[in-house]
Design a protein around this motif. Structure first.
Motif, PDB file in Angstrom:
ATOM      1  N   PRO A   1       0.826  -1.205   0.000  1.00  0.00           N
ATOM      2  CA  PRO A   1       0.000   0.000   0.000  1.00  0.00           C
ATOM      3  C   PRO A   1       0.861   1.257   0.000  1.00  0.00           C
ATOM      4  O   PRO A   1       1.902   1.316   0.642  1.00  0.00           O
ATOM      5  N   SER A   2       0.420   2.259  -0.766  1.00  0.00           N
ATOM      6  CA  SER A   2       1.144   3.513  -0.886  1.00  0.00           C
ATOM      7  C   SER A   2       0.126   4.629  -1.087  1.00  0.00           C
ATOM      8  O   SER A   2      -1.075   4.401  -1.002  1.00  0.00           O
ATOM      9  N   THR A   3       0.604   5.831  -1.358  1.00  0.00           N
ATOM     10  CA  THR A   3      -0.270   6.978  -1.622  1.00  0.00           C
ATOM     11  C   THR A   3       0.315   7.783  -2.777  1.00  0.00           C
ATOM     12  O   THR A   3       1.364   7.448  -3.304  1.00  0.00           O
ATOM     13  N   GLY A   4      -0.365   8.834  -3.150  1.00  0.00           N
ATOM     14  CA  GLY A   4       0.162   9.769  -4.140  1.00  0.00           C
ATOM     15  C   GLY A   4       0.094   9.295  -5.579  1.00  0.00           C
ATOM     16  O   GLY A   4       0.921   9.687  -6.393  1.00  0.00           O
ATOM     17  N   GLY A   5      -0.867   8.446  -5.910  1.00  0.00           N
ATOM     18  CA  GLY A   5      -1.012   7.998  -7.291  1.00  0.00           C
ATOM     19  C   GLY A   5       0.021   6.977  -7.732  1.00  0.00           C
ATOM     20  O   GLY A   5       0.245   6.774  -8.913  1.00  0.00           O
ATOM     21  N   THR A   6       0.615   6.298  -6.775  1.00  0.00           N
ATOM     22  CA  THR A   6       1.666   5.321  -7.064  1.00  0.00           C
ATOM     23  C   THR A   6       1.082   4.033  -7.637  1.00  0.00           C
ATOM     24  O   THR A   6       0.109   3.497  -7.129  1.00  0.00           O
ATOM     25  N   PHE A   7       1.694   3.550  -8.693  1.00  0.00           N
ATOM     26  CA  PHE A   7       1.470   2.182  -9.175  1.00  0.00           C
ATOM     27  C   PHE A   7       2.771   1.754  -9.831  1.00  0.00           C
ATOM     28  O   PHE A   7       3.056   2.088 -10.984  1.00  0.00           O
ATOM     29  N   VAL A   8       3.607   1.065  -9.036  1.00  0.00           N
ATOM     30  CA  VAL A   8       4.948   0.679  -9.475  1.00  0.00           C
ATOM     31  C   VAL A   8       5.132  -0.815  -9.239  1.00  0.00           C
ATOM     32  O   VAL A   8       4.879  -1.319  -8.147  1.00  0.00           O
ATOM     33  N   VAL A   9       5.588  -1.502 -10.286  1.00  0.00           N
ATOM     34  CA  VAL A   9       5.870  -2.933 -10.190  1.00  0.00           C
ATOM     35  C   VAL A   9       7.375  -3.109 -10.279  1.00  0.00           C
ATOM     36  O   VAL A   9       8.005  -2.644 -11.238  1.00  0.00           O
ATOM     37  N   THR A  10       7.945  -3.757  -9.267  1.00  0.00           N
ATOM     38  CA  THR A  10       9.383  -4.013  -9.250  1.00  0.00           C
ATOM     39  C   THR A  10       9.643  -5.500  -9.097  1.00  0.00           C
ATOM     40  O   THR A  10       8.782  -6.248  -8.634  1.00  0.00           O
ATOM     41  N   ILE A  11      10.843  -5.905  -9.486  1.00  0.00           N
ATOM     42  CA  ILE A  11      11.258  -7.295  -9.285  1.00  0.00           C
ATOM     43  C   ILE A  11      12.667  -7.281  -8.719  1.00  0.00           C
ATOM     44  O   ILE A  11      13.505  -6.474  -9.123  1.00  0.00           O
TER      45      ILE A  11
END
Length: 147
Positions: A45-55
């Motif tokens: 969960p995050s805020t500020g419009g974040t949508f980041v996928v990492t590996i």
């Protein structure tokens, strides 16, 4: 508790934007496709419009960004995300229909009567690739699910 098994995918999503279901859907798709090839898919969960996928390939490496909504412009298509994960986890692995038509189709070696991608009633969910069978059909036949 045992140590994490890698590779590890993290999907950071904005709770203010209510993107939990989208993040969960991508997690489900990755786990379904890569089952035992991934050690973990986590939702962060995050805020500020974040949508980041990492590996992260191993515990000592820095996570690699596969998709950032702000940099890449929106959300990834499922097939694009799967291809990006595959390219890190197992670059030689095929993803079937996600990768497009098989080599036999490209070379013009499709068996007569075998439906090619996009040739079945214009319905995306009914598309079969050369050599694939529907859920309960024999080669050359259409079952109830394929019609």
């Amino acid at each position: 508790m045992s140590a994490n098994i890698y590779p590890r995918v993290t999907i950071a999503f904005c709770t203010q934007c209510k993107w939990l279901l989208r993040a969960a859907y991508f997690a489900q798709e990755l786990l379904s496709t890569f089952s035992t090839s991934l050690g973990e898919v986590s939702l962060q969960p995050s805020t500020g419009g974040t949508f980041v996928v990492t590996i992260q390939n191993d515990k000592d490496s820095e996570p690699k960004v596969l998709w950032d909504r702000k940099e890449d412009g929106g959300f990834p298509e499922t097939k694009v995300l799967k291809q990006k994960v595959r390219d890190v986890v197992d670059p030689g692995r095929g993803l079937g229909h996600v990768d497009g038509k098989k080599e036999a189709v490209k070379a013009g070696e499709a068996e007569e009567g075998t439906p090619l991608a996009g040739e079945m009633d214009g319905k995306k969910e009914n598309v079969l690739l050369v050599g694939e069978k529907g859920p309960a059909c024999e080669p050359g036949e259409k079952c109830e699910d394929c019609q």
